[in-house]
Scaffold this motif. Structure first.
Motif, short mmCIF file in Angstrom:
data_model
loop_
_atom_site.label_atom_id
_atom_site.label_comp_id
_atom_site.label_asym_id
_atom_site.label_seq_id
_atom_site.Cartn_x
_atom_site.Cartn_y
_atom_site.Cartn_z
N ASP A 113 0.80 -1.22 0.00
CA ASP A 113 0.00 0.00 0.00
C ASP A 113 0.84 1.28 0.00
O ASP A 113 0.28 2.38 -0.04
CB ASP A 113 -0.92 0.03 1.23
CG ASP A 113 -2.05 -0.97 1.13
OD1 ASP A 113 -2.28 -1.50 0.03
OD2 ASP A 113 -2.71 -1.23 2.17
N THR A 114 2.16 1.15 0.06
CA THR A 114 3.01 2.32 0.29
C THR A 114 3.75 2.73 -0.98
O THR A 114 4.33 1.89 -1.68
CB THR A 114 4.03 2.02 1.41
OG1 THR A 114 3.31 1.67 2.60
CG2 THR A 114 4.90 3.24 1.68
N ASP A 115 3.73 4.03 -1.24
CA ASP A 115 4.52 4.60 -2.32
C ASP A 115 5.98 4.60 -1.90
O ASP A 115 6.34 5.12 -0.83
CB ASP A 115 4.04 6.02 -2.62
CG ASP A 115 4.90 6.71 -3.66
OD1 ASP A 115 4.90 6.24 -4.81
OD2 ASP A 115 5.55 7.70 -3.30
N LYS A 116 6.85 4.04 -2.73
CA LYS A 116 8.25 3.84 -2.34
C LYS A 116 8.99 5.17 -2.13
O LYS A 116 9.85 5.27 -1.26
CB LYS A 116 8.97 3.01 -3.39
CG LYS A 116 8.49 1.57 -3.47
CD LYS A 116 9.28 0.78 -4.51
CE LYS A 116 8.79 -0.67 -4.58
NZ LYS A 116 9.52 -1.45 -5.60
N LEU A 117 8.67 6.17 -2.92
CA LEU A 117 9.41 7.43 -2.83
C LEU A 117 8.99 8.24 -1.61
O LEU A 117 9.84 8.71 -0.85
CB LEU A 117 9.19 8.26 -4.10
CG LEU A 117 9.85 9.64 -4.10
CD1 LEU A 117 11.39 9.49 -4.06
CD2 LEU A 117 9.42 10.44 -5.33
N THR A 118 7.70 8.40 -1.39
CA THR A 118 7.23 9.33 -0.37
C THR A 118 6.81 8.66 0.94
O THR A 118 6.66 9.34 1.96
CB THR A 118 6.02 10.12 -0.90
OG1 THR A 118 4.95 9.20 -1.17
CG2 THR A 118 6.38 10.86 -2.19
N GLY A 119 6.57 7.35 0.92
CA GLY A 119 6.07 6.67 2.11
C GLY A 119 4.59 6.88 2.35
O GLY A 119 4.05 6.44 3.36
N MET A 120 3.90 7.55 1.43
CA MET A 120 2.45 7.77 1.55
C MET A 120 1.71 6.57 0.96
O MET A 120 2.31 5.64 0.41
CB MET A 120 2.04 9.04 0.79
CG MET A 120 2.80 10.29 1.17
SD MET A 120 2.37 11.69 0.11
CE MET A 120 0.87 12.26 0.88
N TYR A 121 0.35 6.59 1.10
CA TYR A 121 -0.45 5.60 0.40
C TYR A 121 -0.19 5.72 -1.10
O TYR A 121 -0.03 6.82 -1.64
CB TYR A 121 -1.94 5.82 0.66
CG TYR A 121 -2.40 5.42 2.03
CD1 TYR A 121 -2.42 4.08 2.41
CD2 TYR A 121 -2.85 6.37 2.94
CE1 TYR A 121 -2.85 3.70 3.67
CE2 TYR A 121 -3.28 6.00 4.21
CZ TYR A 121 -3.27 4.66 4.57
OH TYR A 121 -3.70 4.28 5.82
N ASN A 122 -0.15 4.56 -1.79
CA ASN A 122 0.02 4.60 -3.23
C ASN A 122 -1.33 4.59 -3.93
O ASN A 122 -2.39 4.58 -3.30
CB ASN A 122 0.90 3.44 -3.71
CG ASN A 122 0.32 2.07 -3.37
OD1 ASN A 122 -0.88 1.93 -3.15
ND2 ASN A 122 1.18 1.06 -3.33
N ARG A 123 -1.32 4.56 -5.25
CA ARG A 123 -2.55 4.69 -6.03
C ARG A 123 -3.52 3.53 -5.76
O ARG A 123 -4.73 3.75 -5.62
CB ARG A 123 -2.23 4.77 -7.52
CG ARG A 123 -3.45 4.96 -8.39
CD ARG A 123 -3.08 5.35 -9.79
NE ARG A 123 -4.23 5.62 -10.62
CZ ARG A 123 -4.20 6.33 -11.74
NH1 ARG A 123 -3.04 6.84 -12.15
NH2 ARG A 123 -5.30 6.54 -12.44
N GLY A 124 -3.00 2.33 -5.67
CA GLY A 124 -3.86 1.18 -5.41
C GLY A 124 -4.56 1.28 -4.07
O GLY A 124 -5.76 1.00 -3.95
#
Length: 589
Positions: A430-441
């Protein structure tokens, strides 16, 4: 208060016990009220009217309540046969006994009528309900009754309704009720009530969402849009869908988390189509898990009740335990009733459902619980100096329970390790690798869930999409490493600017999204402006790199799905960037 329990072997013995009580009554001080509680097994159902008539003739002023049960609790011991007769003598307090014959379609009215009756009474302190009849629509009734003052204790249970030993009934001195309730209201400023409960059942395995219900919301017809209850029990428990299903599955309920209260549901009837009735209500969208009872944990949970009840020092105890607890514990079932032997004379039942009240005052029908209700007249008591004798070690008569307990401990330990590993995997997924935020999925899934939750609870929801202005120029002038660093800074600003209940994430590239819970258009706009101002005030590369961000907001409408809500937010973003010249936030309501 004085409580005197008797276990009678037959009708003659019943009469003799009444005579014995009359003799002891003559030696008591003046009393204000006597309640006779009668529980009979199916063998004595036909003679129960005669028993009640006999008691009324010998003691015409006694209030009477009772029902047919598969097992009674008399003097702290379970009994599968006989007639349980308990006299509760009150010296300062009184009780009202009410018969409520059930009328399908009038559940809410019956609840309102009982609520009105209780509100007219002087200092009611407890309500006891015993009910009979299969598949009563209890939800509206309990919802209305939950409006009684929160300090009134609620307890009781469901007697046999045909799923264990045949259709049963409840009764008062005046009426026998095959479908309905017998209610006892305990009242008086001198009557103190203390209630303790324990379960010991624990969830295990994957979570499943309820997607279809039937039969007054008590039958699960579908899970996860395509899975039946039969599929679940056959796959995970190896329980065959045949006449022995209930015997094997009764100790494996499902649990739900309803507004912070964990409720268990015991299977009661199976259907040819693979659905199953649980005797208590569910809601579409609730998530269930299979549960199991560890015999050691179940019994140890009662030790805390015993300690608590000894400190309260009751003069009488009313107990309600789930039928499934008797099935699980088998020969060791009396260990859970130690509190009923060490504290005060007791009466009670093993029920097919237990009425409980949560911390917010809401009344539910539950399963797998042991509820102990202690009562006494008078305030201050002298606590015993030494209660160390209450701390006991579980010693199983049935060695199979000991083996089962160790095996379940192993299963739980392994399951916790697996769940921890799965949580890590879900976090990575669930995590965006660059920002550590939730990703699109993750954002896509969360948006769908929050739209459903917001619609069900009728709470506002807003969606904001954000785009870093002129991000290509940043990459061209400073390089991709600085571009990535700027995105991480924007991500941090967004996360620090939103509320804890919100869901911020990276939609992709230089686009971000925030799902704002419980936020109308005005609240959402404040958050959007806060993000915009904080980004505008930020700089990098010794002030040479300054950034701005544009945003679009849409608030949820009644007919919105995730696609229509996103489209309006995206249209608002387009307006902010290309109509109002970037570095601003627009909203489409």
């Amino acid at each position: 208060m004085k409580q005197i329990p008797y276990l009678c072997n037959d009708e003659i013995d019943f009469r003799e016990k009444i005579e014995s009580f009359k003799e002891s009554l003559a030696e008591m001080p003046e009393y204000s009220c006597i309640l006779a509680t009668i529980y009979v097994d199916s063998y004595f159902q036909e003679i129960t009217p005669r028993l009640v008539d006999r008691l009324k003739r010998l003691l015409p002023d006694v209030k009477i309540v009772g029902g047919t049960v598969s097992a009674n609790i008399t003097a702290g011991v379970i009994n599968l046969f006989g007639i349980s007769l308990t006299f509760s003598v009150f010296f300062k307090s009184t009780v009202d006994v009410i018969a409520i014959p059930w009328k399908d379609g009038e559940s809410a009215r019956l609840g309102k009528d009982l609520l009105w009756y209780i509100r007219q009474l002087y200092q009611p302190v407890a309500v006891q309900m015993i009910s009979s009849g299969y598949n009563l629509d209890l939800v509206p009734f309990l919802r209305e009754l939950s409006n009684i003052p929160e300090d009134i204790a609620v307890f009781g249970g469901v007697v046999d309704d045909g799923t264990v030993s045949g259709p049963g009934f409840v009764f008062t001195a005046e009426e026998f009720i095959p479908r309905g309730m017998a209610v006892v209201i305990y009242k008086g400023r001198s009557l103190f009530v203390h209630m303790c409960s324990s379960s010991g059942w624990q969830p295990l395995g994957r979570k499943m969402k309820i997607t279809a219900l039937a039969d007054n919301q008590t039958t699960i017809a579908d899970l996860d849009n395509g899975t039946t209850v039969r599929d679940v029990y056959e796959k995970y428990l190896g329980v065959n869908w045949n006449e022995s299903f209930l015997d094997e599955a009764v100790v494996f309920p499902v649990c739900i988390n309803r507004n912070g209260t964990i409720l268990n549901r015991m299977p009661r009837a199976l259907r040819p189509d693979g659905s199953a009735n649980y005797g208590a209500d569910f809601q579409i969208g609730e998530v269930i898990q299979l549960c199991y009872g560890n015999p050691t944990v179940v019994i140890q949970g009662t030790y805390g009740i015993q300690y608590d009840m000894v400190r309260f020092q009751p003069e009488g105890i009313f107990a309600v335990s789930c039928w499934a607890r008797r099935v699980l514990l088998n020969k060791d079932v009396n260990q859970e009733l130690e509190v009923c032997r060490s504290c005060a004379p007791s009466t009670g039942i093993y029920a097919l459902g237990e009425y409980v009240r949560d911390q917010k005052g809401r009344i539910h029908l539950n399963n797998m619980y042991l509820s102990i209700v202690g009562m006494r007249e008078g305030g201050t008591v002298n606590l015993p100096n030494d209660m160390s004798y209450l701390h006991q070690k579980v010693r199983f008569q049935n060695k199979g329970n000991s083996v089962l307990s160790h095996m379940l401990h192993f299963v739980q330990a392994v399951s916790e390790e697996l769940e921890d590993y799965n949580r890590q995997l879900r976090h990575i997924a669930d995590t965006d690798k660059l920002t550590g935020m939730y990703n699109r999925g993750a954002l896509d899934r969360l948006l769908e869930e929050e739209i459903r939750r917001s619609s069900e609870k009728m709470e506002p929801l807003s969606l904001m999409v954000l785009d870093v202005d002129n991000f290509k120029t940043i990459n061209d002038n400073f390089g991709h490493l600085i571009g990535d660093a700027s995105l991480m800074c924007v991500a941090n600003i967004i996360q620090e600017s939103v509320l804890e209940i919100d869901f911020p994430g990276r939609w992709g590239g230089d686009e971000f999204m925030v799902i704002m819970r419980d936020a109308d258009s005005e609240a959402a706009m404040k958050i959007g402006e806060r993000i915009r101002r904080n980004v505008e005030a930020f700089s990098m590369e010794n002030g040479m790199l300054r950034m701005s961000i544009s945003g679009g907001i849409a608030t949820l409408h009644g007919l919105d799905d995730k696609d229509s809500l996103f489209k309006r937010a995206d249209d608002a973003l387009y307006r902010a960037k290309y109509k109002f010249g970037k570095n601003n936030v627009q909203i489409i309501k």
